[in-house]
Design an enzyme around this catalytic site. Sequence first.
Site, PDB file in Angstrom:
ATOM      1  N   THR A 167      29.773  51.099  25.553  1.00 59.01           N
ATOM      2  CA  THR A 167      29.919  50.637  24.173  1.00 59.01           C
ATOM      3  C   THR A 167      30.857  49.436  24.124  1.00 59.01           C
ATOM      4  OG1 THR A 167      29.551  52.879  23.429  1.00 59.01           O
ATOM      5  CG2 THR A 167      30.567  51.395  21.836  1.00 59.01           C
ATOM      6  N   GLN A 187      41.404  29.476  32.618  1.00 56.40           N
ATOM      7  CA  GLN A 187      42.527  28.681  32.107  1.00 56.40           C
ATOM      8  C   GLN A 187      42.051  27.441  31.342  1.00 56.40           C
ATOM      9  OE1 GLN A 187      45.601  29.660  32.061  1.00 56.40           O
ATOM     10  NE2 GLN A 187      45.495  31.376  33.498  1.00 56.40           N
ATOM     11  N   THR A 244      38.255  39.393  35.505  1.00 57.96           N
ATOM     12  CA  THR A 244      38.095  40.043  36.813  1.00 57.96           C
ATOM     13  C   THR A 244      36.744  40.756  36.873  1.00 57.96           C
ATOM     14  OG1 THR A 244      40.480  40.249  36.982  1.00 57.96           O
ATOM     15  CG2 THR A 244      39.189  41.635  38.457  1.00 57.96           C
ATOM     16  N   ASN A 289      45.738  28.431  37.492  1.00 58.66           N
ATOM     17  CA  ASN A 289      46.668  29.203  36.658  1.00 58.66           C
ATOM     18  C   ASN A 289      48.135  28.965  37.005  1.00 58.66           C
ATOM     19  OD1 ASN A 289      45.216  30.613  38.837  1.00 58.66           O
ATOM     20  ND2 ASN A 289      46.844  32.130  38.616  1.00 58.66           N
ATOM     21  N   CYS A 292      58.338  37.894  42.990  1.00 58.73           N
ATOM     22  CA  CYS A 292      59.789  37.904  42.831  1.00 58.73           C
ATOM     23  C   CYS A 292      60.362  39.225  43.310  1.00 58.73           C
ATOM     24  CB  CYS A 292      60.092  37.694  41.367  1.00 58.73           C
ATOM     25  SG  CYS A 292      61.641  36.932  41.098  1.00 58.73           S
ATOM     26  N   SER A 325      38.340  34.838  29.863  1.00 57.05           N
ATOM     27  CA  SER A 325      39.174  35.990  29.518  1.00 57.05           C
ATOM     28  C   SER A 325      39.807  35.793  28.144  1.00 57.05           C
ATOM     29  CB  SER A 325      40.265  36.121  30.583  1.00 57.05           C
ATOM     30  OG  SER A 325      41.050  37.231  30.307  1.00 57.05           O
ATOM     31  N   GLY A 326      39.655  36.801  27.267  1.00 51.79           N
ATOM     32  CA  GLY A 326      40.185  36.678  25.912  1.00 51.79           C
ATOM     33  C   GLY A 326      41.701  36.609  25.844  1.00 51.79           C
ATOM     34  N   HIS A 327      42.374  37.358  26.745  1.00 49.03           N
ATOM     35  CA  HIS A 327      43.837  37.442  26.595  1.00 49.03           C
ATOM     36  C   HIS A 327      44.566  36.187  27.069  1.00 49.03           C
ATOM     37  CE1 HIS A 327      45.383  38.466  30.736  1.00 49.03           C
ATOM     38  NE2 HIS A 327      44.129  38.798  30.920  1.00 49.03           N
TER      39      HIS A 327
HETATM   40  N1  PLP Z   1      41.172  33.737  36.891  1.00 42.92           N
HETATM   41  C1  PLP Z   1      42.263  33.070  36.513  1.00 42.92           C
HETATM   42  C2  PLP Z   1      42.367  31.604  36.777  1.00 42.92           C
HETATM   43  C3  PLP Z   1      43.303  33.736  35.897  1.00 42.92           C
HETATM   44  O1  PLP Z   1      44.402  33.062  35.519  1.00 42.92           O
HETATM   45  C4  PLP Z   1      43.192  35.124  35.687  1.00 42.92           C
HETATM   46  C5  PLP Z   1      44.321  35.885  35.119  1.00 42.92           C
HETATM   47  O2  PLP Z   1      45.472  35.698  35.488  1.00 42.92           O
HETATM   48  C6  PLP Z   1      42.035  35.784  36.076  1.00 42.92           C
HETATM   49  C7  PLP Z   1      41.044  35.063  36.682  1.00 42.92           C
HETATM   50  C8  PLP Z   1      41.833  37.264  35.819  1.00 42.92           C
HETATM   51  O3  PLP Z   1      41.650  37.461  34.450  1.00 42.92           O
HETATM   52  P1  PLP Z   1      41.698  38.915  33.741  1.00 42.92           P
HETATM   53  O4  PLP Z   1      43.118  39.239  33.562  1.00 42.92           O
HETATM   54  O5  PLP Z   1      41.007  38.712  32.415  1.00 42.92           O
HETATM   55  O6  PLP Z   1      40.961  39.858  34.584  1.00 42.92           O
END
Ligand code: PLP
Length: 769
Positions: free
Chosen positions: A256, A198, A82, A168, A347, A218-220
């Site tokens: 940092t 993704q 984001t 996603n 939901c 995105s790392g997570h």
């Molecule tokens: N773009 C896509 C396609 C995503 O799936 C996501 C997270 O769901 C994001 C952007 C946002 O990522 P972050 O959670 O690292 O801000």
Amino acid sequence: MLSLREIQPQKNEVYLDNNATTPVLPQAIEAATHTMQLCYGNPSSSHITGIKAKYILETTRDLVRQVIGAQSGQVMFTSGATEGIQTAIISSLIAAKSKVNSVKKPILLYGATEHKAVPESLKHWNEMLNIGAEVIAIPVDERGILDMDFIAKHVPNALMICTMIANNETGVYQDISLLEKTIRQHNSDVFWMVDCVQALGKIALTISETTIDYAPFSGHKLYAPKGIGILYVRDTAPFTPFIAGGGQESGLRSGTENLPGIAALQAVLTLLNDKDDSTFKSSAQLANYREQLTQTLCEAFPEIVFNHDFSCSLPTTINFSVKGLTSKDIMDLFDAAHIRVSAGSACSSKVTGSFVLDAMGKPKWQSESAIRMSFGPATTQEEITTACTAIKQAVKALQSSCLILSDTADNSNLGVDGLQQWMYDNGCTWCYVDQRTKECFVIDLAPELVGKFETLVACQGYQVVAALSTHQHIANEEHVNMIQALLHTSNTTCDALGWPKNAELISLENDLTVEAIKVGDKVLARVAMPGHTQNSVAYLLGSPSNQKLLAKDIAFAFTGDNIQISGLGRCDHQDGDASALYQSLQFINQVIMPDTLLCPAHDYLQLFNTTLELEKQSHELLSQALDGELTEQAFIAEITARDKQLPTSDFNQHCGVVTAFSNVIEVVHPNELVSFIEHHPNTVVVDVREPHEFDAYPDDVIAGKKMVNIPLSQITQFVQQHKSEQSNHTYVCICRSGKRSEAAAKTLQRNHFENIFHVPGGFALLNGN
Ligand code: PLP
């Protein structure tokens, strides 16, 4: 409050929501821990501890370059995608500001199925930076593929275009080289951002061989912790720092650096890059996993529909809908069975579709009932096998609850006898079953729940004696046809509200004779109740004696929209009539008891039922009207003045006006539940989830106490059966998250049940189950 250590995964949890976030790989945890414990330096420090930290930072950056194929351009670390998206958009828009006047009608383009972070940021910064461009969604076809003709036509006027590699919700991926050709042929200098979130770890990338200007990651989403992301910026792309300060990341992004996150990312990317390591699976292996899961799903749900074309989707995402089941039904079931998936749509009690599936032109029901199941590129065969077994097990519970049909499930013992309330968008469908005679009726059946009702009827072999509406605008033409189809009747055998023409006569408490039909050993009488609309009716269900249905013998009154929970129906619809409402209220007051349970057509407050007595307490207008303290004229004046203030379009206020109701419910926190039960031997732990959730996982014992299942949908029946009993029980309501248990506890307490508690956080925060 629970301590952090008390928050744990459930036993045998099957996590199939990797597109939302992935678990963190042990190697990544080890790398982050090592960095925090031993390499905690600040990469900007010039001493040796700092130099070590800087080394971790830069070697990770080099590795990122290798993995995403970015030999040129900038690679910076961010907090997540984001932030990368903001940075790209701000950089583009600030640079585009100078161009705005030279473009006739400046626009900002984004794919209609982009993650919300993209259109929302475009709109936000377009406004904040006073760009004045029109923000336009690029349509997609039924497979979710971007419309190239649309891009070709509009991109000449675009200041920026935002697309994604893989979606996603569906995993649908775009042909990036075709996209590039189309964009560049028609606008060689438009700023182009490609969301790669993704795709990382699933699709090979060579970013710097393309003309992509910005690429956030995105790392997570790839086994690193939350809080670490990457942004690639092409050499020629304009750049404005989103975060200014100490000038870290070569001045591109101050603050940092998140070194533990960066080290974790390094560990993940090292594994990804290592051809000899088997952590990350081949595409063929991932496709094989998808095959196993889809086969299991198809066997479990014969009515399944997949919402995307597998030939243009990543193998790790499966998005599906099941006719007759809402996404909430499936989510609740899977969650109860310890399987984590996500709903394609939000939901909540308000049903919304998935904008991604809407953009692909999927039918409304598919969009509203979509479920996303996503695994990751490091998922193991063992996890897939466990998932398939868990899905099969969970679906058995659905079959035995008659939510789906099966030739093999034993549902002869379905515990439904009496009244159930099903909700759809705050609307109440009331379904009554007499298990002995297998007769049933339904009132105000939402079109979206017809499938559920039909399945129940077919599964149990019920005879539908009536499918009724309480008023006309619920009973539109489509609705009437549906009702008639359900009953296999035509309009010659029942009227527009579904009332059969061969009903018998019965007299009420005030000696008025009305029509009634038999349901088991009860009768359902119909009484006119104009007010909200001219043709509104109420239905009274009770046990007759000598052709008379006395007030004391009426169990439920289905009052439609005239009397709601904590409010009265509006009368400003086309054929609403406040004078008629006044008369109807006087009438109903004569034929039922003050504590007869009223079952309305809407339940805006999640309180399920009400009574005249309760309404009079909370509603001065009603109590004055019924106690003769207010003339009809004064009542009409008040209702008319009130209705004038109501918005005509607000759905929540559409059929009635309710005032918020709050009663304080005592709580037992999840970590205190065991000792609470030990100290209160009369405790009954009431699981208020639906029967299929209750049965989905055999964990019905807490602190040696067997839980009792009183589904929220049957709470009105429970209240009716037990309201006059003297009870020395202490009821502790529990559900998945604490929302339904709170609603159940409020309803019980409001109906004068004593010693009611609920467990905030519910099973989600309860340890050891
Ligand atoms: N773009 C896509 C396609 C995503 O799936 C996501 C997270 O769901 C994001 C952007 C946002 O990522 P972050 O959670 O690292 O801000």
